[in-house]
Design a protein around this motif. Structure first.
Motif, PDB file in Angstrom:
ATOM      1  N   HIS A   1      -6.126  20.961 -14.999  1.00 21.85           N
ATOM      2  CA  HIS A   1      -7.020  22.130 -15.036  1.00 21.85           C
ATOM      3  C   HIS A   1      -6.433  23.333 -14.312  1.00 21.85           C
ATOM      4  N   THR A   2      -5.145  23.280 -13.958  1.00 22.67           N
ATOM      5  CA  THR A   2      -4.573  24.256 -13.028  1.00 22.67           C
ATOM      6  C   THR A   2      -3.689  25.281 -13.724  1.00 22.67           C
ATOM      7  N   VAL A   3      -3.888  26.541 -13.359  1.00 20.05           N
ATOM      8  CA  VAL A   3      -2.951  27.616 -13.681  1.00 20.05           C
ATOM      9  C   VAL A   3      -2.465  28.189 -12.354  1.00 20.05           C
ATOM     10  N   VAL A   4      -1.182  28.513 -12.284  1.00 18.93           N
ATOM     11  CA  VAL A   4      -0.565  28.961 -11.039  1.00 18.93           C
ATOM     12  C   VAL A   4      -0.202  30.437 -11.162  1.00 18.93           C
ATOM     13  N   VAL A   5      -0.680  31.232 -10.221  1.00 15.99           N
ATOM     14  CA  VAL A   5      -0.294  32.635 -10.128  1.00 15.99           C
ATOM     15  C   VAL A   5       0.807  32.732  -9.084  1.00 15.99           C
ATOM     16  N   VAL A   6       1.986  33.166  -9.504  1.00 14.06           N
ATOM     17  CA  VAL A   6       3.120  33.353  -8.596  1.00 14.06           C
ATOM     18  C   VAL A   6       3.245  34.847  -8.339  1.00 14.06           C
ATOM     19  N   SER A   7       3.098  35.232  -7.080  1.00 17.61           N
ATOM     20  CA  SER A   7       2.942  36.647  -6.746  1.00 17.61           C
ATOM     21  C   SER A   7       3.917  37.040  -5.643  1.00 17.61           C
ATOM     22  N   SER A   8       4.821  37.955  -5.962  1.00 17.41           N
ATOM     23  CA  SER A   8       5.796  38.421  -4.973  1.00 17.41           C
ATOM     24  C   SER A   8       6.284  39.802  -5.371  1.00 17.41           C
ATOM     25  N   LYS A   9       6.140  40.756  -4.472  1.00 19.24           N
ATOM     26  CA  LYS A   9       6.570  42.120  -4.758  1.00 19.24           C
ATOM     27  C   LYS A   9       8.084  42.198  -4.941  1.00 19.24           C
ATOM     28  N   SER A  10       8.810  41.610  -4.002  1.00 19.71           N
ATOM     29  CA  SER A  10      10.272  41.657  -4.074  1.00 19.71           C
ATOM     30  C   SER A  10      10.820  40.713  -5.123  1.00 19.71           C
ATOM     31  N   GLY A  11      10.079  39.648  -5.381  1.00 25.53           N
ATOM     32  CA  GLY A  11      10.549  38.633  -6.313  1.00 25.53           C
ATOM     33  C   GLY A  11      11.511  37.652  -5.693  1.00 25.53           C
ATOM     34  N   GLY A  12      11.820  37.820  -4.406  1.00 27.56           N
ATOM     35  CA  GLY A  12      12.771  36.944  -3.751  1.00 27.56           C
ATOM     36  C   GLY A  12      12.208  36.214  -2.551  1.00 27.56           C
ATOM     37  N   THR A  13      10.887  36.182  -2.389  1.00 30.58           N
ATOM     38  CA  THR A  13      10.262  35.535  -1.239  1.00 30.58           C
ATOM     39  C   THR A  13      10.542  34.035  -1.276  1.00 30.58           C
ATOM     40  N   ILE A  14      11.174  33.503  -0.239  1.00 29.78           N
ATOM     41  CA  ILE A  14      11.632  32.119  -0.273  1.00 29.78           C
ATOM     42  C   ILE A  14      10.475  31.132  -0.381  1.00 29.78           C
ATOM     43  N   GLU A  15       9.363  31.411   0.308  1.00 31.41           N
ATOM     44  CA  GLU A  15       8.223  30.501   0.231  1.00 31.41           C
ATOM     45  C   GLU A  15       7.681  30.435  -1.197  1.00 31.41           C
ATOM     46  N   THR A  16       7.501  31.605  -1.805  1.00 29.77           N
ATOM     47  CA  THR A  16       6.897  31.666  -3.133  1.00 29.77           C
ATOM     48  C   THR A  16       7.812  31.063  -4.190  1.00 29.77           C
ATOM     49  N   ASP A  17       9.103  31.317  -4.088  1.00 33.12           N
ATOM     50  CA  ASP A  17      10.039  30.701  -5.028  1.00 33.12           C
ATOM     51  C   ASP A  17      10.022  29.181  -4.884  1.00 33.12           C
ATOM     52  N   SER A  18       9.906  28.687  -3.653  1.00 32.56           N
ATOM     53  CA  SER A  18       9.849  27.244  -3.428  1.00 32.56           C
ATOM     54  C   SER A  18       8.575  26.648  -4.011  1.00 32.56           C
ATOM     55  N   HIS A  19       7.457  27.344  -3.858  1.00 34.03           N
ATOM     56  CA  HIS A  19       6.205  26.879  -4.460  1.00 34.03           C
ATOM     57  C   HIS A  19       6.336  26.780  -5.979  1.00 34.03           C
ATOM     58  N   ARG A  20       6.910  27.822  -6.576  1.00 36.43           N
ATOM     59  CA  ARG A  20       7.064  27.837  -8.038  1.00 36.43           C
ATOM     60  C   ARG A  20       7.880  26.636  -8.504  1.00 36.43           C
ATOM     61  N   ARG A  21       8.963  26.374  -7.823  1.00 34.01           N
ATOM     62  CA  ARG A  21       9.816  25.247  -8.188  1.00 34.01           C
ATOM     63  C   ARG A  21       9.056  23.927  -8.082  1.00 34.01           C
ATOM     64  N   ALA A  22       8.265  23.794  -7.026  1.00 31.00           N
ATOM     65  CA  ALA A  22       7.511  22.556  -6.829  1.00 31.00           C
ATOM     66  C   ALA A  22       6.482  22.345  -7.927  1.00 31.00           C
ATOM     67  N   PHE A  23       5.819  23.399  -8.345  1.00 27.65           N
ATOM     68  CA  PHE A  23       4.817  23.260  -9.406  1.00 27.65           C
ATOM     69  C   PHE A  23       5.467  23.023 -10.769  1.00 27.65           C
ATOM     70  N   VAL A  24       6.598  23.642 -11.017  1.00 27.20           N
ATOM     71  CA  VAL A  24       7.316  23.337 -12.262  1.00 27.20           C
ATOM     72  C   VAL A  24       7.617  21.844 -12.330  1.00 27.20           C
ATOM     73  N   ALA A  25       8.129  21.287 -11.225  1.00 30.44           N
ATOM     74  CA  ALA A  25       8.440  19.856 -11.185  1.00 30.44           C
ATOM     75  C   ALA A  25       7.183  19.010 -11.353  1.00 30.44           C
ATOM     76  N   ALA A  26       6.094  19.425 -10.722  1.00 28.70           N
ATOM     77  CA  ALA A  26       4.856  18.644 -10.804  1.00 28.70           C
ATOM     78  C   ALA A  26       4.291  18.636 -12.218  1.00 28.70           C
ATOM     79  N   PHE A  27       4.292  19.799 -12.873  1.00 25.46           N
ATOM     80  CA  PHE A  27       3.805  19.857 -14.252  1.00 25.46           C
ATOM     81  C   PHE A  27       4.700  19.019 -15.180  1.00 25.46           C
ATOM     82  N   THR A  28       5.991  19.052 -14.933  1.00 24.74           N
ATOM     83  CA  THR A  28       6.920  18.269 -15.751  1.00 24.74           C
ATOM     84  C   THR A  28       6.670  16.774 -15.574  1.00 24.74           C
TER      85      THR A  28
END
Length: 536
Positions: free
Chosen positions: A123-150
């Motif tokens: 039931h989950t949609v993930v909003v990935v939000s970063s002004k710079s696009g290079g925030t290490i925490e947010t990029d790490s979260h995105r990677r983790a959710f990609v793996a989880a959905f897979t």
């Protein structure tokens, strides 16, 4: 006018109000005059005043967000997880808490908290939000959710469509979103800084997808915007009060929620205003330190160097205090305007953050070279003690009450007009009792005591800690990680990243020779309880 301002017991130097009036600051700010903060700030200010236009320009987002929410709901995707830090997460959290709408916010690197968010993936949609696009925490979260959905069986295309991205034009995250086939990408106005972005795509996209009527927020802000050029308007008066507090020795802004407004009680506003004020003003050895209180009467509300600021309530009679009432959209715009005005009074650039990158650079270096080899000075129960800045020199940690002596020494190290910052690199949910430490410490001292969850405070008060007046002492808490979580396609785990961020921040403070007591909890629950019991 929807926003109302009242003041009680605060001395306002006549030259503060006169100077702002003579210089026509309100009209010039609405006209986006980048010269207001001096020649050194002009270049930065010229590309950071787009927030004044957001009540009108963000209107174009509303219908599209409603359609996207309906589309997601039609597919059964009604759980929204927001991955973002600082300006990308604080405003949406306030918006949704105030509206009573669920939103899962990930602004942490704690493995347990992140693992806890990876539930109900159907039931989950993930909003990935970063002004710079290079925030290490947010990029790490995105990677983790990609793996989880897979892992739950979604193919690459299906995984991509579980993501909505908010970023600035041309950022690396925009390229990543295109490559992964994200369902939607919202490009925000690059002339809006993160902490001024509450009414931009960064604030509105996650809130709207979670179910908030963001059009109403913009209406509330637009109603105030019509009056911002008027002398004596509430946002200008709030800025005058903040500047006057600084000029008269009240450079701590004690933020509390009153709940006296006619609409829904505003929830969590202090955490958003904390970043706005601290990161905007805390530089060049000066600044306003926001202190988020549990209530109007919480410890610290009557500190001799504090101005009590009651959000959604009236000032308190007999105390130097202000009250700001009005709906949330107007509060966002009003406090942004006031902070920019206060920047003028303080003589600083309210739009840069020159010291924020320091701890990030330290973190990156530690991730490459490894964690420093640190040995505890003592281990007492579930608490291992470390220190820097001479704070425990001469303290007998072998005594039966060694932890109490260490905490007493830290409190004794706070200088006149100083403050103590509690920084907890822990799980905001499972370790929530750590939040009680602010009031527990504040009961023991007349000095200001702040509390922040790491690493989220690094995107907030972290700027003030390094760039503001060097009168802070620091209590850092870290905890054992019972079960770590890998960051996919990276040579480190979330536990390693969290530890590196804590170590990088300690290094930044040690470089300034600031007193720091580091308590590592070998058992988190027991350790928090032990520290609270020691504080009484």
């Amino acid at each position: 006018m929807t926003l109302q301002f009242r003041c009680s017991g605060l001395e306002v130097p006549e030259n503060v109000r006169t100077q702002l009036g003579d210089d026509d600051v309100a009209k010039r700010l609405v006209a986006e005059d980048a010269t207001l903060w001096g020649p050194e700030a002009e270049s930065e200010a010229s590309v950071r005043l787009g927030w004044l236009d957001l009540p009108a320009t963000s209107r174009a987002l509303v219908s599209g967000l409603a359609e996207l929410r309906a589309e997601l709901a039609g597919e059964g995707l009604d759980r929204v997880v927001l991955c973002g830090m600082g300006g990308s997460s604080l405003a949406p959290e306030v918006i949704c808490r105030t509206a009573g709408v669920p939103l899962v916010v990930l602004d942490t690197t704690d493995p347990g908290q992140i693992a806890g968010a990876m539930t109900d993936l159907d039931h989950t949609v993930v909003v990935v939000s970063s002004k710079s696009g290079g925030t290490i925490e947010t990029d790490s979260h995105r990677r983790a959710f990609v793996a989880a959905f897979t892992e739950v069986g979604l193919d690459e295309k299906e995984v991509g469509r579980r993501f909505v991205v908010v970023t600035d034009p041309g950022s690396p995250l925009a390229d990543t979103a295109a490559a992964m086939g994200a369902r939607a990408v919202f490009l925000a106005d690059p002339k809006v800084g993160g902490r001024y972005s509450a009414l931009s795509a960064f604030g509105l996209v996650p809130a709207a997808l979670a179910g908030v009527d963001v059009g109403a927020l913009l209406d509330e802000a637009a109603d105030l915007a019509e009056h911002l050029t008027e002398p004596g308007n509430p946002a200008l008066e709030l800025g005058v009060a903040l500047g006057a507090g600084f000029r008269t020795g009240r450079d701590k802004v004690a933020l509390a929620t009153g709940g006296a407004g006619s609409g829904p009680r505003i929830e969590g506003f202090g955490d958003w205003a904390e970043q706005l004020i601290a990161e905007s003003t805390g530089k060049g050895g000066r600044g306003l330190l926001p202190v988020v209180l549990e209530s109007v009467d919480a410890p610290g509300s009557t500190a001799p160097d504090a101005l009590l600021a009651v959000v959604d309530g009236d000032p308190v009679a007999g105390r130097p205090s202000v009250g700001v009432t009005g709906p949330l959209g107007a509060q966002f715009l009003g406090w942004e305007f006031a902070t920019a005005v206060a920047g003028r009074v303080l003589g600083i650039n309210p739009f840069d953050q020159p010291n924020v990158t320091e701890s990030k650079q330290n973190t990156s270096r530690i991730l490459q070279s490894g964690l420093p080899d640190e040995r505890p000075l003592a281990t007492i129960g579930a608490v291992a003690l470390y220190a820097s800045g001479g704070v425990l020199d001469g303290v007998d940690l072998s005594a039966s009450d060694g932890l109490r002596l260490a905490l007493d020494a830290l409190l004794a190290a706070v200088p006149p007009r100083g403050y103590l910052a509690v920084m907890a690199y822990l799980d905001r949910g499972a370790d929530a009792r750590a939040g009680e430490l602010r009031a527990a410490v504040a009961r023991r001292t007349e000095h200001a005591v702040t509390f922040g969850w790491g690493p989220r405070f690094l995107h907030s008060t972290g700027q003030y800690h390094k760039g503001g007046p060097q009168v802070g002492v620091f209590l850092q808490l870290t905890g054992a990680v019972p079960e770590d979580l890998p960051v996919p396609d990276r040579p480190y785990s979330f536990g390693m990243l969290q530890a590196a961020q804590a170590a990088g921040d300690r290094q930044a403070l040690a470089d300034r020779q600031r007193p720091l007591l580091h308590l590592h909890l070998t058992d988190r629950s027991a350790g928090i309880g032990q520290v609270l019991d020691t504080l009484g």
